[in-house]
Design an enzyme around this catalytic site. Sequence first.
Site, PDB file in Angstrom:
ATOM      1  N   CYS A  86       7.607   2.891  -5.387  1.00 46.26           N
ATOM      2  CA  CYS A  86       7.418   3.221  -4.102  1.00 46.26           C
ATOM      3  C   CYS A  86       8.276   4.269  -3.618  1.00 46.26           C
ATOM      4  O   CYS A  86       8.036   4.722  -2.239  1.00 46.26           O
ATOM      5  CB  CYS A  86       7.258   1.933  -3.332  1.00 46.26           C
ATOM      6  SG  CYS A  86       6.550   0.505  -3.817  1.00 46.26           S
ATOM      7  N   CYS A 209       1.552  -7.884   5.653  1.00 47.15           N
ATOM      8  CA  CYS A 209       1.588  -7.179   4.204  1.00 47.15           C
ATOM      9  C   CYS A 209       0.898  -5.749   4.627  1.00 47.15           C
ATOM     10  O   CYS A 209      -0.100  -5.600   5.279  1.00 47.15           O
ATOM     11  CB  CYS A 209       0.725  -7.915   3.180  1.00 47.15           C
ATOM     12  SG  CYS A 209       1.369  -9.535   2.871  1.00 47.15           S
ATOM     13  N   LYS A 331       3.044  -0.747   6.819  1.00 50.07           N
ATOM     14  CA  LYS A 331       1.892  -1.698   7.498  1.00 50.07           C
ATOM     15  C   LYS A 331       0.785  -1.213   8.207  1.00 50.07           C
ATOM     16  O   LYS A 331      -0.450  -1.710   8.074  1.00 50.07           O
ATOM     17  CB  LYS A 331       2.735  -2.622   8.391  1.00 50.07           C
ATOM     18  CG  LYS A 331       2.201  -3.757   9.117  1.00 50.07           C
ATOM     19  CD  LYS A 331       1.639  -4.721   7.956  1.00 50.07           C
ATOM     20  CE  LYS A 331       0.379  -5.344   8.571  1.00 50.07           C
ATOM     21  NZ  LYS A 331      -0.917  -4.753   8.655  1.00 50.07           N
ATOM     22  N   HIS A 335       0.188   2.723   2.651  1.00 48.47           N
ATOM     23  CA  HIS A 335       1.136   2.836   1.625  1.00 48.47           C
ATOM     24  C   HIS A 335       0.726   3.330   0.097  1.00 48.47           C
ATOM     25  O   HIS A 335       0.412   2.408  -0.873  1.00 48.47           O
ATOM     26  CB  HIS A 335       1.783   1.380   1.372  1.00 48.47           C
ATOM     27  CG  HIS A 335       3.148   1.428   0.362  1.00 48.47           C
ATOM     28  ND1 HIS A 335       3.679   2.465   0.104  1.00 48.47           N
ATOM     29  CD2 HIS A 335       3.393   0.414  -0.468  1.00 48.47           C
ATOM     30  CE1 HIS A 335       4.786   2.130  -0.864  1.00 48.47           C
ATOM     31  NE2 HIS A 335       4.619   1.040  -1.198  1.00 48.47           N
TER      32      HIS A 335
END
Length: 408
Positions: A86, A209, A331, A335
């Site tokens: 990431c 998440c 969030k 992502h």
Amino acid sequence: MRDAYLVGAAQTDFGSFPDESYRSLFRTAFEAARDSVPADMDSEDVDEAVVGTLGVGGRQLGLSGPAATEHVGLHGIPTTRVENACAASGYAVRQAVQAVRSGMADVVLAGGVEIMTDTSGDATKYWLGVSGETEWERLSGTTFAGVYAQMADAHMAEYGTTSEQLSHVAVKNHRNGAKNPHAQLGFECSLEDAENAQTVADPLTLYHCCPTTDGAAVALIASEEVVAEYTDDPIRVAGVGAASDAVGLFQRDSYTGIEASQRAAETAYERAGITPDDLDFAEVHDCFSIAEILAYEDLGFCDPGEGGELAESGKTGLDGELPVNTSGGLKSKGHPIGATGAGQVAEAFKQLSGDAGNRQVEGAKRGLTHNVGGSGGAAVVHVFEREAGTASDSRAAKPREQEREVDA
């Protein structure tokens, strides 16, 4: 060592785009980043490129960097693909800064791209899982959410952090994301929504998440020798820090902090000559709500154990003392693994250029981006600061392509 400057940055919309490819998304981000440069920048001005991507779904795992840059017309330049989970494009930005500071290049593209929504849920879990320790985490069935749930459990047990404090992070970031036209989940949520949502990995609910996402982002880094050709209002890369740690959570001494983030932040602050109190805003890696609370502590915004209270206090809200994740964060904004770090830089560029619209931090002069790989196996921190007016007397410099013709 010469200075490096952020002269342009942009991202695509983040979300699910079944009609797009990684190449088309990268083109959209590149063209938008080039258009964001105050003065004209041609593709021929770019000396080098660094592209971050994990390659979710297995698409173009080899030579994915050149596959993206050649598609947008950056012919013949050296292109490197960076994979650091990431944190891939956060490290791409770091590599670009290094190339500029070393004198090897004057203008470097740093970007990232990911397509995540065209695979099954099980396949996506697999590709997220490869960013964790393979033998004892992924192959034993531990999910990415499960690892961060363990971190949340440990923080709650040690410091008394509550589920409601995790939910305050989600509420704030959705509030900010609702103001961001690029956000994947651009809607607000209530504290009750976050608390009562389906459990994903106890104690994390769905609203704790981040989503899986398609998207691309690009930043353009220029040297002090040429920055005046592109802007009168330069944004200096004041400090950069990066660090790594054990990939597996079980291999570390603590579950309640990310040492790689701590080390990266210490280096970035030292090189920038600042402390956390000097920041006007920050974009931090909130793949899960607990990750933002850990970031508050790891980056020195508060003492260890006080992150939950800071989230609940409102001080990190858009009108707070230190706004965090004005973009909506991972969030709400989304992502896309390989594009996330460069997307944070795009938000920093907007804030420091005064172009963030109704989420603008008034008078923002200095900001931080914080990008984490996996559950903390890698982290990179950048500090950007606006140097208003320092280049205003040299705007009439020749375009770089003219200089090359003369030199030839």
